[in-house]
Write a protein that holds these residues in place. Structure first.
Motif, PDB file in Angstrom:
ATOM      1  N   UNK A 179      -3.059  -8.427 -11.062  1.00 20.91           N
ATOM      2  CA  UNK A 179      -2.009  -8.601 -10.908  1.00 20.91           C
ATOM      3  C   UNK A 179      -0.949  -9.822 -12.093  1.00 20.91           C
ATOM      4  N   UNK A 180       0.073  -9.577 -12.794  1.00 20.37           N
ATOM      5  CA  UNK A 180       0.485 -10.426 -12.986  1.00 20.37           C
ATOM      6  C   UNK A 180       1.388 -11.349 -12.274  1.00 20.37           C
ATOM      7  N   UNK A 181       0.324 -12.378 -11.910  1.00 14.66           N
ATOM      8  CA  UNK A 181       1.198 -13.622 -11.186  1.00 14.66           C
ATOM      9  C   UNK A 181       2.417 -14.410 -11.555  1.00 14.66           C
ATOM     10  N   UNK A 182       2.276 -14.181 -12.755  1.00 13.94           N
ATOM     11  CA  UNK A 182       3.720 -15.388 -12.534  1.00 13.94           C
ATOM     12  C   UNK A 182       4.851 -14.606 -12.400  1.00 13.94           C
ATOM     13  N   UNK A 183       4.780 -13.489 -12.093  1.00 18.66           N
ATOM     14  CA  UNK A 183       6.186 -12.522 -11.502  1.00 18.66           C
ATOM     15  C   UNK A 183       5.595 -12.755  -9.606  1.00 18.66           C
ATOM     16  N   UNK A 184       4.524 -13.786  -9.542  1.00 17.01           N
ATOM     17  CA  UNK A 184       4.900 -13.617  -7.830  1.00 17.01           C
ATOM     18  C   UNK A 184       5.258 -15.260  -7.495  1.00 17.01           C
ATOM     19  N   UNK A 185       6.073 -15.304  -6.663  1.00 19.26           N
ATOM     20  CA  UNK A 185       6.920 -16.484  -6.028  1.00 19.26           C
ATOM     21  C   UNK A 185       6.686 -17.103  -4.599  1.00 19.26           C
ATOM     22  N   UNK A 186       6.492 -18.313  -4.702  1.00 20.48           N
ATOM     23  CA  UNK A 186       6.622 -18.684  -3.352  1.00 20.48           C
ATOM     24  C   UNK A 186       7.505 -19.786  -2.863  1.00 20.48           C
ATOM     25  N   UNK A 187       8.260 -18.864  -1.555  1.00 17.28           N
ATOM     26  CA  UNK A 187       9.562 -19.771  -1.201  1.00 17.28           C
ATOM     27  C   UNK A 187       9.285 -20.243   0.570  1.00 17.28           C
ATOM     28  N   UNK A 188       8.969 -21.467   0.570  1.00 13.51           N
ATOM     29  CA  UNK A 188       8.912 -21.266   2.020  1.00 13.51           C
ATOM     30  C   UNK A 188       8.829 -22.744   2.262  1.00 13.51           C
ATOM     31  N   UNK A 189       9.744 -22.895   3.030  1.00 15.26           N
ATOM     32  CA  UNK A 189      10.723 -24.438   3.513  1.00 15.26           C
ATOM     33  C   UNK A 189      10.243 -24.519   5.358  1.00 15.26           C
ATOM     34  N   UNK A 190      10.764 -26.405   5.094  1.00 18.22           N
ATOM     35  CA  UNK A 190      10.758 -27.068   6.092  1.00 18.22           C
ATOM     36  C   UNK A 190      11.604 -27.640   6.196  1.00 18.22           C
ATOM     37  N   UNK A 226      17.415 -10.476  -9.547  1.00 12.86           N
ATOM     38  CA  UNK A 226      18.081 -11.048 -10.708  1.00 12.86           C
ATOM     39  C   UNK A 226      16.385 -10.768 -12.236  1.00 12.86           C
ATOM     40  N   UNK A 227      15.157  -9.797 -11.352  1.00 10.45           N
ATOM     41  CA  UNK A 227      14.000  -9.555 -11.666  1.00 10.45           C
ATOM     42  C   UNK A 227      13.542 -11.032 -12.441  1.00 10.45           C
ATOM     43  N   UNK A 228      13.493 -11.909 -11.843  1.00 10.09           N
ATOM     44  CA  UNK A 228      12.670 -12.796 -11.792  1.00 10.09           C
ATOM     45  C   UNK A 228      11.533 -13.588 -11.173  1.00 10.09           C
ATOM     46  N   UNK A 229      11.430 -12.423  -9.686  1.00  8.24           N
ATOM     47  CA  UNK A 229       9.807 -12.274  -9.481  1.00  8.24           C
ATOM     48  C   UNK A 229       9.988 -10.615  -9.147  1.00  8.24           C
ATOM     49  N   UNK A 230       8.695  -9.858  -8.232  1.00 11.06           N
ATOM     50  CA  UNK A 230       8.738  -8.578  -7.987  1.00 11.06           C
ATOM     51  C   UNK A 230       8.614  -9.151  -5.962  1.00 11.06           C
TER      52      UNK A 230
END
Length: 493
Positions: A176-187, A260-264
């Motif tokens: 897959x295009x991993x530049x289109x997959x983000x991570x946002x896990x906070x604490x 916003x189209x910044x990630x899938x």
């Protein structure tokens, strides 16, 4: 058509409401303030941007006045902007299996017990939702496992389990295009064990004995960073830390990246591991915790007259949020739909919620507007409901402002069984909300023996209930006045 309830905070004009109209007592911090004088009101910006002339910024109570016209809500239809949940993963006091977690909740089982991770015998609070027998086997290699703070171990396991649940294992991600997959896990607290050990080394042995992992494993963005490094995900990556509202803030932000189209795809949620001397001692100092040491399993009792504070928990809850278009293209199984969310601030007190609930009610209204949902469509609330004296009633007051007819509504408190998992709370409660949607069963709020008379909404007391969820909201609020509400519903093609 939205009712007057939906217009309560959506209106642009603000007026003054008397103290007599509020059913709540006044509180000093998290404890009741006995014999207090009537609260004075605060100044509110007029529609033209100016401020009215008032004797004091804290001399007025405020409410919003109904707007004369409100457009009918419009739900998002663009598959690029519709957001679905395609995977869920967690680490909890009931283990790391989703079905086991929810079945324990449905059974009304408490996960609260006496703390044995450290010697808490001299502490005024000696219990919590401590995770035991945690295993990271198959998810973290042995060397890293020994170095990592539990906060990040929970994050990595929950995140990777969520990816597996979404059929996004290592082999699939490679293609897959991993530049289109983000991570946002906070604490909310970050790597508190790493931080505490680093400070202890500095004091006892000097700066030369501080481990090089002290800073990297303490800071709150470490969970997102490690998860991305382990999986090669190169999309938006950061953390949010808004205390106990953290995970919901992350869901809201992640959804906006997709819209916003910044990630899938976004891997998103919260993680926390603060049941250690620093964490427990710190919350004791805040006078926030229940001290029911003789009956720990009965200590977390949202909305009950005999509540005396919250119970600390820990864990991690992670969702895979994905655009509908992308999910369809890869043939993903869709679990539920994220309709929208909102974030606001009380701008009132560091730990004490506004008794009139205005910050919370406005957040609920904004979340429904973002979701394209009218108040009449919502029939389930997974409440923040921590068991604090002020917070529980402030939240109910806010809910009543928005939803005038609550006769068909159900509201429950997941924290009654797993405790308050701080930055991870919204993640675990979002999973409980989604499981309610997919199973048609609501878990009970346990320890409901002496309900506050102002709580007139069905809290699903002590025994699970069958309930077909139409639209659900999940509330999370944090120290500092941070409010967050997210909206989920069954997926309808």
């Amino acid at each position: 058509m939205a009712t007057s309830a939906s217009r309560v905070v959506a209106g642009k004009e603000l007026g003054v409401i008397s103290e007599a109209s509020s059913p709540l007592k006044q509180y000093n911090g998290l404890r009741p303030l006995l014999g207090s004088k009537q609260m004075a009101s605060c100044a509110v910006r007029k529609p033209n941007g100016s401020f009215p002339s008032v004797p004091s910024l804290k001399s007025l109570r405020i409410r919003a006045v109904a707007s004369p016209t409100v457009a009918a809500p419009k739900r998002e239809k663009d598959p690029k902007k519709r957001i679905v949940v395609t995977g869920i993963g967690l680490v909890s006091v009931f283990g790391s299996d989703i079905d086991t977690f929810y079945n324990k909740l449905l059974e009304g089982q408490s996960g609260i017990s006496l703390i044995d991770r450290f010697d808490a015998s001299s502490y005024s609070v000696r219990f919590g939702g401590q995770i035991r027998d945690f295993s990271s086997k198959g998810y973290i290699d042995g060397k890293n496992d020994r170095r990592l703070d539990d906060c990040w171990r929970y994050c990595l396991v929950a995140g990777k389990r969520a990816l597996d649940d979404a059929n996004l294992g290592p082999e699939v991600l490679q293609s897959m295009d991993r530049s289109r997959i983000g991570v946002l896990v906070g604490s909310g607290m970050g790597g508190l064990t790493a931080f505490s050990n680093g400070v202890e080394a500095l004091i006892q042995k000097g700066y030369k004995k501080i481990t090089p992992f002290f800073i990297p494993y303490s800071i709150t963005n470490t969970g997102s960073a490690l998860l991305a490094i382990e999986t090669g995900l190169m999309g938006p990556n950061y953390s949010i830390s808004t205390a106990c509202a953290t995970a919901n803030y992350c869901f809201y932000a992640a959804a906006n990246h997709i819209r916003r189209g910044e990630a899938d795809i976004m891997v998103v949620g919260g993680t926390e591991a603060a049941i250690l001397p620093t964490g427990v001692g710190g919350f004791i100092a805040c006078r926030a915790l229940s001290q029911r040491n003789d009956e720990p399993q009965k200590a977390s009792r949202p909305w009950d007259k005999d509540r005396d504070g919250f119970v600390m928990g820990e864990g991690s809850g992670v969702l895979i949020m994905e655009s509908l278009e992308h999910a369809r293209k890869r043939g993903a199984a869709i679990i539920a739909e994220y309709l929208g969310g909102a974030i606001t601030c009380d701008a009132h007190h560091m730990t004490d919620p506004r008794s009139d609930g205005l910050g919370v009610s406005s957040c609920i209204v904004k979340s429904l507007e973002d979701a394209g949902v009218s108040p009449e469509e919502v029939n389930y609330v997974n409440a923040h409901a921590t068991s604090t004296l002020a917070g529980d009633l402030a939240e109910v007051n806010a809910i009543k402002k928005v939803f005038k007819d609550t006769s068909e509504m159900k509201m429950n408190g997941t924290k009654s069984m797993i405790g308050h998992c701080l930055g991870a709370a919204g993640g675990l409660e979002a999973i409980a909300t989604i499981k309610a949607i997919t199973t048609g069963w609501l878990h009970p709020t346990i320890n409901q023996n002496n309900l506050e008379p102002d709580v007139t909404i069905d809290t699903v007391p002590n025994v699970k209930k069958k309930h077909e969820v139409n639209v659900a909201i999940s509330n999370s609020f944090g120290f500092g006045g941070h409010n967050s509400v997210v909206v989920f519903a069954p997926f309808m093609p």
